[in-house]
Design a protein around this motif. Structure first.
Motif, PDB file in Angstrom:
ATOM      1  N   ILE A   1       4.737   3.708   2.701  1.00 17.65           N
ATOM      2  CA  ILE A   1       4.755   2.508   1.852  1.00 17.65           C
ATOM      3  C   ILE A   1       4.755   1.326   2.813  1.00 17.65           C
ATOM      4  CG2 ILE A   1       6.013   1.197   0.107  1.00 17.65           C
ATOM      5  CD1 ILE A   1       7.280   3.877  -0.785  1.00 17.65           C
ATOM      6  N   GLU A   2       3.693   0.528   2.739  1.00 15.70           N
ATOM      7  CA  GLU A   2       3.536  -0.555   3.718  1.00 15.70           C
ATOM      8  C   GLU A   2       3.267  -1.876   3.037  1.00 15.70           C
ATOM      9  OE1 GLU A   2      -0.014   0.972   5.511  1.00 15.70           O
ATOM     10  OE2 GLU A   2       1.135   1.809   7.180  1.00 15.70           O
ATOM     11  N   GLY A   3       3.601  -2.952   3.724  1.00 17.30           N
ATOM     12  CA  GLY A   3       3.105  -4.269   3.317  1.00 17.30           C
ATOM     13  C   GLY A   3       4.080  -5.159   2.587  1.00 17.30           C
ATOM     14  N   ALA A   4       4.935  -4.603   1.761  1.00 18.78           N
ATOM     15  CA  ALA A   4       5.863  -5.460   1.017  1.00 18.78           C
ATOM     16  C   ALA A   4       7.216  -5.441   1.725  1.00 18.78           C
ATOM     17  CB  ALA A   4       6.003  -4.986  -0.417  1.00 18.78           C
TER      18      ALA A   4
ATOM     19  N   VAL B   1       0.794  10.512  -4.295  1.00 15.48           N
ATOM     20  CA  VAL B   1       0.187   9.370  -4.984  1.00 15.48           C
ATOM     21  C   VAL B   1      -0.178   8.247  -3.997  1.00 15.48           C
ATOM     22  CG1 VAL B   1       0.649   7.497  -6.643  1.00 15.48           C
ATOM     23  CG2 VAL B   1       1.313   9.851  -7.190  1.00 15.48           C
ATOM     24  N   SER B   2      -1.395   7.713  -4.119  1.00 18.44           N
ATOM     25  CA  SER B   2      -1.830   6.559  -3.328  1.00 18.44           C
ATOM     26  C   SER B   2      -2.253   5.433  -4.265  1.00 18.44           C
ATOM     27  CB  SER B   2      -3.014   6.930  -2.428  1.00 18.44           C
ATOM     28  OG  SER B   2      -2.647   7.971  -1.546  1.00 18.44           O
ATOM     29  N   ILE B   3      -1.621   4.260  -4.099  1.00 15.36           N
ATOM     30  CA  ILE B   3      -1.911   3.086  -4.942  1.00 15.36           C
ATOM     31  C   ILE B   3      -1.825   1.854  -4.055  1.00 15.36           C
ATOM     32  CG2 ILE B   3      -1.062   1.609  -6.826  1.00 15.36           C
ATOM     33  CD1 ILE B   3       0.190   3.967  -8.141  1.00 15.36           C
ATOM     34  N   GLU B   4      -2.669   0.854  -4.330  1.00 11.69           N
ATOM     35  CA  GLU B   4      -2.552  -0.399  -3.603  1.00 11.69           C
ATOM     36  C   GLU B   4      -2.341  -1.547  -4.583  1.00 11.69           C
ATOM     37  OE1 GLU B   4      -5.606  -0.883  -0.705  1.00 11.69           O
ATOM     38  OE2 GLU B   4      -4.929  -2.908  -0.185  1.00 11.69           O
ATOM     39  N   VAL B   5      -1.374  -2.404  -4.286  1.00 12.33           N
ATOM     40  CA  VAL B   5      -1.181  -3.629  -5.071  1.00 12.33           C
ATOM     41  C   VAL B   5      -1.606  -4.789  -4.179  1.00 12.33           C
ATOM     42  CG1 VAL B   5       0.421  -5.049  -6.419  1.00 12.33           C
ATOM     43  CG2 VAL B   5       0.836  -2.591  -6.209  1.00 12.33           C
TER      44      VAL B   5
ATOM     45  N   LYS C   1       0.839  -1.194   0.000  1.00 11.40           N
ATOM     46  CA  LYS C   1       0.000   0.000   0.000  1.00 11.40           C
ATOM     47  C   LYS C   1       0.880   1.252   0.000  1.00 11.40           C
ATOM     48  CE  LYS C   1      -4.284   1.141   2.392  1.00 11.40           C
ATOM     49  NZ  LYS C   1      -5.099   0.795   3.553  1.00 11.40           N
ATOM     50  N   ILE C   2       0.642   2.104  -0.988  1.00  8.70           N
ATOM     51  CA  ILE C   2       1.359   3.374  -1.053  1.00  8.70           C
ATOM     52  C   ILE C   2       0.364   4.453  -0.668  1.00  8.70           C
ATOM     53  CG2 ILE C   2       2.459   5.038  -2.603  1.00  8.70           C
ATOM     54  CD1 ILE C   2       3.181   2.716  -4.437  1.00  8.70           C
ATOM     55  N   GLU C   3       0.722   5.251   0.339  1.00  9.61           N
ATOM     56  CA  GLU C   3      -0.207   6.289   0.772  1.00  9.61           C
ATOM     57  C   GLU C   3       0.433   7.657   0.699  1.00  9.61           C
ATOM     58  OE1 GLU C   3      -3.454   5.301   4.077  1.00  9.61           O
ATOM     59  OE2 GLU C   3      -1.502   4.376   4.429  1.00  9.61           O
TER      60      GLU C   3
ATOM     61  N   PRO D   1      -2.328  -8.627  -2.721  1.00 12.07           N
ATOM     62  CA  PRO D   1      -1.520  -9.842  -2.832  1.00 12.07           C
ATOM     63  C   PRO D   1      -1.900 -10.618  -4.095  1.00 12.07           C
ATOM     64  CG  PRO D   1      -2.454  -9.644  -0.631  1.00 12.07           C
ATOM     65  CD  PRO D   1      -3.075  -8.567  -1.460  1.00 12.07           C
ATOM     66  N   GLY D   2      -0.919 -10.970  -4.895  1.00 14.86           N
ATOM     67  CA  GLY D   2      -1.163 -11.722  -6.121  1.00 14.86           C
ATOM     68  C   GLY D   2      -1.731 -10.884  -7.258  1.00 14.86           C
ATOM     69  N   GLY D   3      -1.839  -9.585  -7.047  1.00 18.41           N
ATOM     70  CA  GLY D   3      -2.418  -8.710  -8.068  1.00 18.41           C
ATOM     71  C   GLY D   3      -1.355  -8.051  -8.936  1.00 18.41           C
ATOM     72  N   VAL D   4      -1.776  -7.660 -10.136  1.00 20.47           N
ATOM     73  CA  VAL D   4      -0.881  -6.922 -11.019  1.00 20.47           C
ATOM     74  C   VAL D   4      -1.474  -5.538 -11.254  1.00 20.47           C
ATOM     75  CG1 VAL D   4       0.261  -6.839 -13.269  1.00 20.47           C
ATOM     76  CG2 VAL D   4      -0.177  -9.049 -12.184  1.00 20.47           C
TER      77      VAL D   4
END
Ligand SMILES: Nc1ncnc2c1ncn2[C@@H]1O[C@H](COP(=O)(O)OP(=O)(O)OP(=O)(O)O)[C@@H](O)[C@H]1O
Ligand SMILES: [Mg+2]
Length: 228
Positions: free
Chosen positions: A56-59, A19-23, A2-4, A25-28
């Motif tokens: 930037i969280e999660g990865a 910029v806020s974007i979420e990827v 998750k980018i916030e 799990p398993g997504g492109v």
């Protein structure tokens, strides 16, 4: 991942602006935008290569693959040595792991003894992907990985990306200036323009009902054949 509210500045110039974007799990997620819109800068921030504001969280493990595989492959190292370098397996299992990784990207094991200059551009890019996969990333950031390739091999590398996503459940942030390419591999599409995110949604929605004038102009540049 998750980018916030990500912001990256080079001196007084703001290259990425809130910029806020979420990827998932398993997504492109495809990131598209014209040259200079801030795509690579966002990728560098996600990979921890430039300082940023926001979150930037999660990865935890992120690997990047670049437009020019020479940027990630040492020309003096054999393919096998390059791929082995990033592998997390114990030493005794490395060779088998290198072969497995080369197999994943559809390269024969004998490629391990060759040097990057002895490969085609498409093969080199496959090696760069194999090397990145060896680190067992939970997010792969692919920055223009087909842009330097001959059109005839672009498709096979894109199909490889799709297959890896299906087989490994890999999360991918797939960056390209080409909306046709992004559309082919992505579940969602993020559009950047002048450092700002102007559109982010499911691929079909962004392509069929773009809300932003800039996305429409990108779509007009896509050849009709690939628009269905
Ligand atoms: N190290 C740097 N120092 C100063 N400005 C930079 C730096 N790197 C990039 N920029 C500027 O930031 C802006 C965004 O660059 P970036 O490389 O992120 O764009 P991009 O969307 O990846 O473009 P392209 O499609 O050409 O790869 C550009 O205006 C660029 O000139
Ligand atoms: Mg770039």
């Amino acid at each position: 991942m998750k980018i916030e509210n990500l912001t990256v500045r080079y001196g007084s110039f703001t290259a990425v602006d809130g910029v806020s974007i979420e990827v998932p799990p398993g997504g492109v997620v495809g990131l598209v935008g014209e040259s200079g819109s801030g795509k690579s800068t966002l990728a560098r921030a996600v990979s921890g290569l430039v300082p940023y504001e926001g979150r930037i969280e999660g990865a935890r493990r992120i690997q990047m693959v670049f437009q020019d595989p020479y940027a990630s492959l040492d020309p003096r190292m054999s393919v096998g040595a390059s791929v082995a370098e990033g592998v997390r397996a114990p030493r005794a299992q490395r060779q088998a792991e290198v072969e497995r990784l080369l197999g994943l990207v559809s390269l024969p094991a004998e490629v391990a003894t060759r040097y990057p200059r002895e490969l085609s551009g498409g093969q080199r890019q496959r090696v760069a992907i194999a090397r990145a996969l060896g680190a067992e990333p939970d997010l792969l950031v692919a920055d223009e990985i087909t842009s330097a390739l001959d059109v005839s091999v672009q498709g096979s590398v894109l199909n490889l990306v799709k297959r890896l996503r299906e087989e490994l459940g890999l999360s991918i942030l797939f960056i390209s200036h080409n909306l046709a390419v992004v559309r082919y591999v992505s579940d969602s599409v993020a559009v950047m323009h002048g450092g700002k995110l102007v559109e982010f949604g499911p691929t079909e929605q962004v392509v069929d009902e773009p809300t932003h004038e800039y996305t429409r102009s990108l779509l007009e540049a896509v050849p009709r054949l690939v628009r269905h």
